[in-house]
Design a protein around this motif. Structure first.
Motif, PDB file in Angstrom:
ATOM      1  N   TRP A 129      -0.269  13.428   1.651  1.00  0.00           N
ATOM      2  CA  TRP A 129      -1.541  13.192   2.347  1.00  0.00           C
ATOM      3  C   TRP A 129      -1.374  12.342   3.606  1.00  0.00           C
ATOM      4  N   ALA A 130      -0.164  11.940   3.924  1.00  0.00           N
ATOM      5  CA  ALA A 130       0.071  11.029   5.049  1.00  0.00           C
ATOM      6  C   ALA A 130      -0.388  11.613   6.374  1.00  0.00           C
ATOM      7  N   LYS A 131      -0.229  12.888   6.619  1.00  0.00           N
ATOM      8  CA  LYS A 131      -0.636  13.520   7.879  1.00  0.00           C
ATOM      9  C   LYS A 131      -2.152  13.478   8.061  1.00  0.00           C
ATOM     10  N   GLU A 136     -10.876   4.723  11.348  1.00  0.00           N
ATOM     11  CA  GLU A 136     -10.942   3.538  10.495  1.00  0.00           C
ATOM     12  C   GLU A 136     -12.381   3.132  10.203  1.00  0.00           C
ATOM     13  N   ILE A 196       1.135   5.209   0.198  1.00  0.00           N
ATOM     14  CA  ILE A 196       0.432   6.420   0.605  1.00  0.00           C
ATOM     15  C   ILE A 196       1.257   7.608   0.144  1.00  0.00           C
ATOM     16  N   GLU A 237       0.857  -1.169   0.000  1.00  0.00           N
ATOM     17  CA  GLU A 237       0.000   0.000   0.000  1.00  0.00           C
ATOM     18  C   GLU A 237       0.900   1.227   0.000  1.00  0.00           C
ATOM     19  N   GLN A 267      -4.169  11.115   7.140  1.00  0.00           N
ATOM     20  CA  GLN A 267      -4.654   9.756   7.330  1.00  0.00           C
ATOM     21  C   GLN A 267      -5.097   9.515   8.773  1.00  0.00           C
ATOM     22  N   GLY A 268      -4.428  10.092   9.751  1.00  0.00           N
ATOM     23  CA  GLY A 268      -4.784   9.902  11.148  1.00  0.00           C
ATOM     24  C   GLY A 268      -6.033  10.659  11.561  1.00  0.00           C
TER      25      GLY A 268
END
Length: 159
Positions: free
Chosen positions: A143-145, A152, A139, A137, A147-148
């Motif tokens: 955009w990684a920041k 979920e 990422i 996967e 994601q949190g």
């Protein structure tokens, strides 16, 4: 005219970056020496082993190489140009002609097989040895920041 069949050790550095003739490997030479007006014309074929590594998966690659070469060795420097080969008494040096012929035929990117898949760009595993559908996967770092920030299992959208 004189024909000879010789087996001699390979000189060092008959190679390109990823493949070449191992130093000291047996090189089989079939040569024909002909006296011509300017000197001695040497025509020959050389067979030698090749060793290297695949450009895609870095696995060892071994093969055989056969090249033809022809070189005129002049009797005197007066008849020869600056880069021409000269006889040293009754001796002639075939190493430069052999080296040039072999290096020009070597592949710059040798492959262990034509359909070599190479290595996984993420984990480095050899793709031929990986399970089918091997992947990771990815990422986007931009955009990684974010994601949190998204949970979920978002229960608000079930209705």
């Amino acid at each position: 005219m004189r024909e000879m069949r010789l087996t001699l050790p390979a000189p060092a550095d008959v190679a390109v970056d990823m493949i070449g003739v191992p130093k000291g490997a047996d090189v089989e030479l079939d040569i024909r020496l002909e006296a011509v007006m300017e000197g001695v014309l040497v025509t020959g074929t050389a067979r030698s082993p090749l060793r290297g590594e695949c450009a895609r998966c870095l696995e060892p690659v071994t093969s055989e190489n056969e090249v033809s070469f022809q070189e005129l060795f002049f009797y005197s420097a007066e008849d020869a140009a600056e880069d021409d080969s000269l006889l040293d008494g009754e001796l002639l040096d075939l190493e430069p002609a052999f080296r040039d012929a072999v290096v020009l035929t070597l592949p710059l990117s040798p492959l262990c097989s034509e359909d070599c898949a190479g290595l996984c760009s993420e984990c480095g595993v050899r793709l031929a040895d990986a399970e089918p559908g091997h992947g990771h996967e990815v990422i986007d770092a931009r955009w990684a920041k974010l994601q949190g920030l998204v949970p979920e299992h978002n229960n608000d959208q079930e209705s």
